[in-house]
Scaffold this motif. Structure first.
Motif, PDB file in Angstrom:
ATOM      1  N   ASP A  19      17.492  31.298  47.469  1.00  0.00           N
ATOM      2  CA  ASP A  19      16.598  31.192  48.620  1.00  0.00           C
ATOM      3  C   ASP A  19      15.426  30.284  48.273  1.00  0.00           C
ATOM      4  O   ASP A  19      14.338  30.754  47.937  1.00  0.00           O
ATOM      5  N   ASP A  20      15.664  28.976  48.348  1.00  0.00           N
ATOM      6  CA  ASP A  20      14.633  28.002  47.985  1.00  0.00           C
ATOM      7  C   ASP A  20      13.401  28.109  48.866  1.00  0.00           C
ATOM      8  O   ASP A  20      12.279  27.899  48.400  1.00  0.00           O
ATOM      9  N   ASN A  21      13.588  28.455  50.140  1.00  0.00           N
ATOM     10  CA  ASN A  21      12.430  28.615  51.032  1.00  0.00           C
ATOM     11  C   ASN A  21      11.554  29.765  50.574  1.00  0.00           C
ATOM     12  O   ASN A  21      10.327  29.680  50.622  1.00  0.00           O
ATOM     13  N   ARG A  22      12.178  30.843  50.109  1.00  0.00           N
ATOM     14  CA  ARG A  22      11.428  31.998  49.619  1.00  0.00           C
ATOM     15  C   ARG A  22      10.653  31.641  48.348  1.00  0.00           C
ATOM     16  O   ARG A  22       9.504  32.042  48.178  1.00  0.00           O
ATOM     17  N   VAL A  23      11.291  30.870  47.463  1.00  0.00           N
ATOM     18  CA  VAL A  23      10.628  30.448  46.230  1.00  0.00           C
ATOM     19  C   VAL A  23       9.377  29.646  46.566  1.00  0.00           C
ATOM     20  O   VAL A  23       8.300  29.898  46.023  1.00  0.00           O
ATOM     21  N   LEU A  24       9.506  28.693  47.476  1.00  0.00           N
ATOM     22  CA  LEU A  24       8.355  27.873  47.856  1.00  0.00           C
ATOM     23  C   LEU A  24       7.268  28.724  48.501  1.00  0.00           C
ATOM     24  O   LEU A  24       6.080  28.548  48.212  1.00  0.00           O
ATOM     25  N   LEU A  25       7.647  29.672  49.320  1.00  0.00           N
ATOM     26  CA  LEU A  25       6.682  30.581  49.935  1.00  0.00           C
ATOM     27  C   LEU A  25       5.933  31.378  48.864  1.00  0.00           C
ATOM     28  O   LEU A  25       4.700  31.495  48.913  1.00  0.00           O
ATOM     29  N   LEU A  26       6.655  31.900  47.878  1.00  0.00           N
ATOM     30  CA  LEU A  26       6.018  32.667  46.803  1.00  0.00           C
ATOM     31  C   LEU A  26       5.053  31.802  46.000  1.00  0.00           C
ATOM     32  O   LEU A  26       3.941  32.224  45.676  1.00  0.00           O
ATOM     33  N   LEU A  27       5.470  30.589  45.668  1.00  0.00           N
ATOM     34  CA  LEU A  27       4.608  29.692  44.892  1.00  0.00           C
ATOM     35  C   LEU A  27       3.375  29.272  45.681  1.00  0.00           C
ATOM     36  O   LEU A  27       2.269  29.229  45.129  1.00  0.00           O
ATOM     37  N   ASN A  28       3.549  28.999  46.961  1.00  0.00           N
ATOM     38  CA  ASN A  28       2.398  28.644  47.794  1.00  0.00           C
ATOM     39  C   ASN A  28       1.446  29.827  47.958  1.00  0.00           C
ATOM     40  O   ASN A  28       0.223  29.654  47.963  1.00  0.00           O
ATOM     41  N   GLN A  29       2.001  31.018  48.070  1.00  0.00           N
ATOM     42  CA  GLN A  29       1.175  32.218  48.193  1.00  0.00           C
ATOM     43  C   GLN A  29       0.375  32.433  46.908  1.00  0.00           C
ATOM     44  O   GLN A  29      -0.823  32.739  46.956  1.00  0.00           O
ATOM     45  N   ALA A  30       1.025  32.253  45.766  1.00  0.00           N
ATOM     46  CA  ALA A  30       0.326  32.390  44.484  1.00  0.00           C
ATOM     47  C   ALA A  30      -0.805  31.366  44.388  1.00  0.00           C
ATOM     48  O   ALA A  30      -1.911  31.694  43.941  1.00  0.00           O
ATOM     49  N   ALA A  31      -0.537  30.128  44.816  1.00  0.00           N
ATOM     50  CA  ALA A  31      -1.560  29.078  44.766  1.00  0.00           C
ATOM     51  C   ALA A  31      -2.735  29.393  45.685  1.00  0.00           C
ATOM     52  O   ALA A  31      -3.884  29.082  45.360  1.00  0.00           O
ATOM     53  N   SER A  32      -2.464  30.038  46.803  1.00  0.00           N
ATOM     54  CA  SER A  32      -3.562  30.375  47.722  1.00  0.00           C
ATOM     55  C   SER A  32      -4.409  31.520  47.170  1.00  0.00           C
ATOM     56  O   SER A  32      -5.593  31.605  47.465  1.00  0.00           O
ATOM     57  N   ILE A  33      -3.819  32.375  46.351  1.00  0.00           N
ATOM     58  CA  ILE A  33      -4.560  33.488  45.751  1.00  0.00           C
ATOM     59  C   ILE A  33      -5.372  33.021  44.552  1.00  0.00           C
ATOM     60  O   ILE A  33      -6.518  33.432  44.354  1.00  0.00           O
ATOM     61  N   ASP A  34      -4.770  32.166  43.717  1.00  0.00           N
ATOM     62  CA  ASP A  34      -5.426  31.745  42.469  1.00  0.00           C
ATOM     63  C   ASP A  34      -5.233  30.243  42.266  1.00  0.00           C
ATOM     64  O   ASP A  34      -4.396  29.814  41.476  1.00  0.00           O
ATOM     65  N   ALA A  35      -6.009  29.457  42.984  1.00  0.00           N
ATOM     66  CA  ALA A  35      -5.870  27.995  42.945  1.00  0.00           C
ATOM     67  C   ALA A  35      -6.316  27.396  41.612  1.00  0.00           C
ATOM     68  O   ALA A  35      -6.158  26.200  41.395  1.00  0.00           O
ATOM     69  N   GLY A  36      -6.826  28.219  40.709  1.00  0.00           N
ATOM     70  CA  GLY A  36      -7.259  27.728  39.412  1.00  0.00           C
ATOM     71  C   GLY A  36      -6.275  28.020  38.294  1.00  0.00           C
ATOM     72  O   GLY A  36      -6.579  27.820  37.124  1.00  0.00           O
ATOM     73  N   ASN A  37      -5.079  28.475  38.642  1.00  0.00           N
ATOM     74  CA  ASN A  37      -4.081  28.865  37.653  1.00  0.00           C
ATOM     75  C   ASN A  37      -3.101  27.712  37.418  1.00  0.00           C
ATOM     76  O   ASN A  37      -2.278  27.408  38.282  1.00  0.00           O
ATOM     77  N   PRO A  38      -3.158  27.060  36.264  1.00  0.00           N
ATOM     78  CA  PRO A  38      -2.286  25.907  36.025  1.00  0.00           C
ATOM     79  C   PRO A  38      -0.803  26.252  36.008  1.00  0.00           C
ATOM     80  O   PRO A  38       0.032  25.420  36.362  1.00  0.00           O
ATOM     81  N   ARG A  39      -0.468  27.479  35.626  1.00  0.00           N
ATOM     82  CA  ARG A  39       0.951  27.876  35.579  1.00  0.00           C
ATOM     83  C   ARG A  39       1.599  27.794  36.958  1.00  0.00           C
ATOM     84  O   ARG A  39       2.758  27.415  37.090  1.00  0.00           O
ATOM     85  N   ILE A  40       0.844  28.130  37.986  1.00  0.00           N
ATOM     86  CA  ILE A  40       1.371  28.051  39.352  1.00  0.00           C
ATOM     87  C   ILE A  40       1.763  26.605  39.666  1.00  0.00           C
ATOM     88  O   ILE A  40       2.848  26.341  40.182  1.00  0.00           O
ATOM     89  N   PHE A  41       0.891  25.678  39.334  1.00  0.00           N
ATOM     90  CA  PHE A  41       1.130  24.283  39.684  1.00  0.00           C
ATOM     91  C   PHE A  41       2.239  23.656  38.842  1.00  0.00           C
ATOM     92  O   PHE A  41       3.026  22.854  39.344  1.00  0.00           O
ATOM     93  N   SER A  42       2.335  24.039  37.579  1.00  0.00           N
ATOM     94  CA  SER A  42       3.423  23.495  36.775  1.00  0.00           C
ATOM     95  C   SER A  42       4.765  24.065  37.239  1.00  0.00           C
ATOM     96  O   SER A  42       5.759  23.334  37.342  1.00  0.00           O
ATOM     97  N   THR A  43       4.805  25.354  37.580  1.00  0.00           N
ATOM     98  CA  THR A  43       6.037  25.960  38.084  1.00  0.00           C
ATOM     99  C   THR A  43       6.451  25.320  39.406  1.00  0.00           C
ATOM    100  O   THR A  43       7.620  24.976  39.605  1.00  0.00           O
ATOM    101  N   ARG A  44       5.482  25.145  40.294  1.00  0.00           N
ATOM    102  CA  ARG A  44       5.807  24.530  41.587  1.00  0.00           C
ATOM    103  C   ARG A  44       6.182  23.060  41.416  1.00  0.00           C
ATOM    104  O   ARG A  44       7.056  22.544  42.113  1.00  0.00           O
ATOM    105  N   GLY A  45       5.563  22.394  40.443  1.00  0.00           N
ATOM    106  CA  GLY A  45       5.941  21.007  40.163  1.00  0.00           C
ATOM    107  C   GLY A  45       7.399  20.887  39.755  1.00  0.00           C
ATOM    108  O   GLY A  45       8.119  20.001  40.214  1.00  0.00           O
ATOM    109  N   TRP A  46       7.849  21.783  38.857  1.00  0.00           N
ATOM    110  CA  TRP A  46       9.266  21.764  38.459  1.00  0.00           C
ATOM    111  C   TRP A  46      10.168  22.085  39.641  1.00  0.00           C
ATOM    112  O   TRP A  46      11.241  21.508  39.787  1.00  0.00           O
TER     113      TRP A  46
END
Length: 76
Positions: A19-46
């Protein structure tokens, strides 16, 4: 915490492409909660790079992960 739970859920779904749409939703939700977390951005980048083949968005997220980690994020 909730960001770690969202990342774990997204990372669990990533390799199976169920469920790629769900993955993107989870990553975007994490980024909206903690926009200062580099792990979120590297995971979403991959995710952008290997799942969506979107080099532009993946580069943007990798650069953000590096910026947030002071160039120390080994996954970006």
């Amino acid at each position: 915490n909730s960001v770690d739970a969202l990342l774990l859920s997204a990372e669990t779904l990533l390799p199976v492409h169920l469920d790629d749409n769900r993955v993107l939703l989870l990553l975007n939700q994490a980024a909206s909660i903690d926009a200062g977390n580099p792990r979120i951005f590297s995971t979403r980048g991959w995710f952008y790079l290997f799942t969506l083949n979107d080099r532009e968005r993946s580069e943007k997220d990798f650069r953000e992960a590096l910026r947030l980690s002071n160039d120390a994020d080994l996954l970006a």
